[in-house]
Design an enzyme around this catalytic site. Structure first.
Site, short mmCIF file in Angstrom:
data_model
loop_
_atom_site.label_atom_id
_atom_site.label_comp_id
_atom_site.label_asym_id
_atom_site.label_seq_id
_atom_site.Cartn_x
_atom_site.Cartn_y
_atom_site.Cartn_z
N TYR A 86 -8.93 -1.91 -1.85
CA TYR A 86 -8.24 -3.15 -1.50
C TYR A 86 -8.09 -3.32 0.01
O TYR A 86 -8.04 -4.43 0.52
CB TYR A 86 -6.87 -3.12 -2.18
CG TYR A 86 -5.84 -4.11 -1.74
CD1 TYR A 86 -5.85 -5.41 -2.22
CD2 TYR A 86 -4.81 -3.74 -0.87
CE1 TYR A 86 -4.88 -6.31 -1.84
CE2 TYR A 86 -3.83 -4.63 -0.49
CZ TYR A 86 -3.87 -5.91 -0.97
OH TYR A 86 -2.90 -6.80 -0.60
N MET A 90 -2.48 -6.46 2.87
CA MET A 90 -3.04 -7.80 2.72
C MET A 90 -3.47 -8.38 4.06
O MET A 90 -4.16 -9.41 4.13
CB MET A 90 -2.03 -8.74 2.05
CG MET A 90 -0.80 -9.03 2.86
SD MET A 90 0.32 -10.07 1.91
CE MET A 90 1.65 -10.30 3.10
N HIS A 127 -5.87 -8.29 -6.33
CA HIS A 127 -4.53 -7.73 -6.37
C HIS A 127 -3.97 -7.62 -7.79
O HIS A 127 -3.18 -6.73 -8.09
CB HIS A 127 -3.62 -8.61 -5.51
CG HIS A 127 -2.23 -8.12 -5.31
ND1 HIS A 127 -1.16 -8.64 -6.00
CD2 HIS A 127 -1.72 -7.16 -4.50
CE1 HIS A 127 -0.04 -8.04 -5.61
NE2 HIS A 127 -0.35 -7.13 -4.70
N HIS A 190 1.27 -12.41 -8.53
CA HIS A 190 1.45 -11.99 -9.93
C HIS A 190 0.91 -13.07 -10.85
O HIS A 190 0.81 -14.24 -10.48
CB HIS A 190 2.94 -11.78 -10.19
CG HIS A 190 3.28 -11.38 -11.59
ND1 HIS A 190 2.93 -10.17 -12.12
CD2 HIS A 190 3.96 -12.03 -12.57
CE1 HIS A 190 3.39 -10.08 -13.36
NE2 HIS A 190 4.01 -11.20 -13.65
N HIS A 311 10.37 -7.02 -7.22
CA HIS A 311 8.94 -6.76 -7.37
C HIS A 311 8.40 -6.97 -8.77
O HIS A 311 7.19 -6.99 -8.96
CB HIS A 311 8.59 -5.34 -6.92
CG HIS A 311 7.16 -5.19 -6.52
ND1 HIS A 311 6.21 -4.63 -7.34
CD2 HIS A 311 6.50 -5.58 -5.40
CE1 HIS A 311 5.04 -4.65 -6.74
NE2 HIS A 311 5.18 -5.23 -5.55
N TYR A 388 4.76 -1.02 3.62
CA TYR A 388 5.71 -1.92 2.96
C TYR A 388 7.06 -1.20 2.80
O TYR A 388 7.87 -1.20 3.71
CB TYR A 388 5.14 -2.39 1.62
CG TYR A 388 3.92 -3.27 1.79
CD1 TYR A 388 4.03 -4.64 1.95
CD2 TYR A 388 2.64 -2.71 1.79
CE1 TYR A 388 2.92 -5.45 2.13
CE2 TYR A 388 1.53 -3.50 1.97
CZ TYR A 388 1.66 -4.88 2.13
OH TYR A 388 0.55 -5.66 2.32
#
Length: 405
Positions: A86, A90, A127, A190, A311, A388
């Site tokens: 990934y 981001m 993602h 999501h 989350h 994060y």
């Protein structure tokens, strides 16, 4: 009659500086749901066998973000689909990154065998994955949801679908790629899918996507051959001027009585601090209802990176009264950490009560009947993601449902 909310908590594993994703999967075909966990820091995918929760390493991959599962090779055991490579975050815009692969479950042939890695696609910054039948019912499809656009954060995202080959999945035959959308979505965090909305009449799956645009229903119409989008709610923009984040981070659908889409539960915005519900004033179906947003809670304030602790969110009837509660997973730090259960009192008015179930960091919540007693249990994994939030003690935990006992 209201039942007492009660859960028996089991520590499955104390993770070593890692933790992000969790799936409930019957890996070995014995009828019991096992757990598969992964993290972005160490890159390990691990299978915890139920009962006893013996840990086995499935694979090690470069930044495995999320997973789905389905029987891809037709041997009766669910395989894993993983998006990986990934990038560091981001904000990493290396166009060579972003892979989707499937791992062949060996347990039908050898309980301790290696999991073979087979490529599906390359799609930058993928993602989230949803596995179902979105545009046709014959071949499995993987809906791939990148978090950022090809040109960067807050830029349009290429949402794509990858269709399982008609022939062998083991001989390298490419998965067919279908472009779903390249202009509408920004910052998808999501999505869920299922037989809801207009797609259900066609026997197909629709998706509900949480993004910078809010909550969007996505479905395919076979008669026109087109993908359709409808925004059901625009989410939160309270701190957009300072954080740069708006919309919705996570969403799930709550059932109440005979209405399968009585409310929408959401955490907002991306990595947000707001828990909200969307309610309607009639039994209108998902796509036709007039949805009204109500904030239930605000957990702390955004940190220096503009992020909050929320989350995950998932709705399920845990106490058996026919109405869905919903669970919210907070990654931390304390005191905004753990799992909170919101119980529906009046869906039309958006009235819910709140109970804290756990004080452990919760990045992901999954549902299954882990002890085989006929009731739904849940499990969580902690959040440890470099760049994060790093929970100091990330853990995998199971919560056995003892409501009413």
């Amino acid at each position: 009659m209201n039942k007492t909310l009660k859960f028996e908590e089991i520590l499955v594993d104390q993770l070593d500086k890692d933790g992000y994703w969790l799936e409930a999967v019957d890996v070995n075909g014995d009828g019991r749901a096992d757990l598969v966990a992964s993290g972005l820091a160490r890159g390990e995918l691990c299978w915890y066998e139920n009962p006893g929760w013996k840990r086995r390493t499935i694979a090690k991959m470069d930044v495995p973000v999320s997973m789905g599962h389905a029987d891809i090779d037709g041997d009766g055991r669910d395989d894993l689909v993983v998006c990986h490579h990934y990038g560091s975050s981001m904000w990493d815009l290396d166009l060579t990154l972003g892979k989707v692969s499937w791992l062949r479950n060996p347990t039908a042939r050898n309980p301790e065998g290696d999991w073979e890695d087979h490529p599906i696609a390359h799609l930058k910054s993928t993602h989230r994955l949803r596995l179902g039948h979105f545009s046709q019912a014959k071949r499995l499809e993987v809906l791939a949801l990148p978090i950022v656009g090809v040109k960067g954060v807050h830029e349009p995202i290429h949402v794509a679908l990858f269709r399982k080959p008609e022939g062998s999945v083991l001989d390298g035959t490419p998965w067919e790629e279908v472009s779903v959308d390249e202009t509408f979505f920004r910052m998808i965090h999501h999505g869920i899918h299922g037989k809801f909305g207009p797609a259900s009449a066609q026997g197909l799956d629709a998706a509900l996507i949480a993004s910078e645009e809010g909550i969007t229903l996505l479905w395919f119409e076979p008669a026109t051959g087109k993908w359709n989008l409808k925004v059901l709610g625009t989410g939160d923009d309270t701190n957009y001027g300072t954080t740069g984040y708006k919309g919705t981070g996570n969403v799930h659908i709550g059932r109440v009585g005979s209405d399968p889409c009585a409310y929408l539960a959401a955490t907002e915005p991306f990595h947000g601090n707001v828990v909200a519900v969307y309610t309607k004033d009639s039994d209108a179906p998902l796509e036709k209802a007039n949805w009204k947003r109500k904030v239930l809670d605000v957990y702390g304030v955004p940190n220096a990176k503009g992020e909050g602790p929320c989350h995950d969110v998932i709705a399920v009837d845990l106490d058996g009264d026919g109405d869905d509660e919903f669970l919210v997973g907070l990654r931390g730090p304390a005191p905004t950490i753990g799992v909170y259960l919101y119980k529906c009192v009046d869906a039309r008015k958006g009235i819910f009560t709140k109970t804290q179930i756990s004080t452990a960091s919760a990045s992901k919540i999954v549902l299954a009947d882990f002890d085989g007693d006929g009731t739904v249990d849940f499990a969580t994994t902690g959040y440890y993601v470099p760049g994060y939030y790093l929970d100091p003690t990330p853990q995998v935990r199971v919560f056995l449902n003892r409501c009413g006992r």
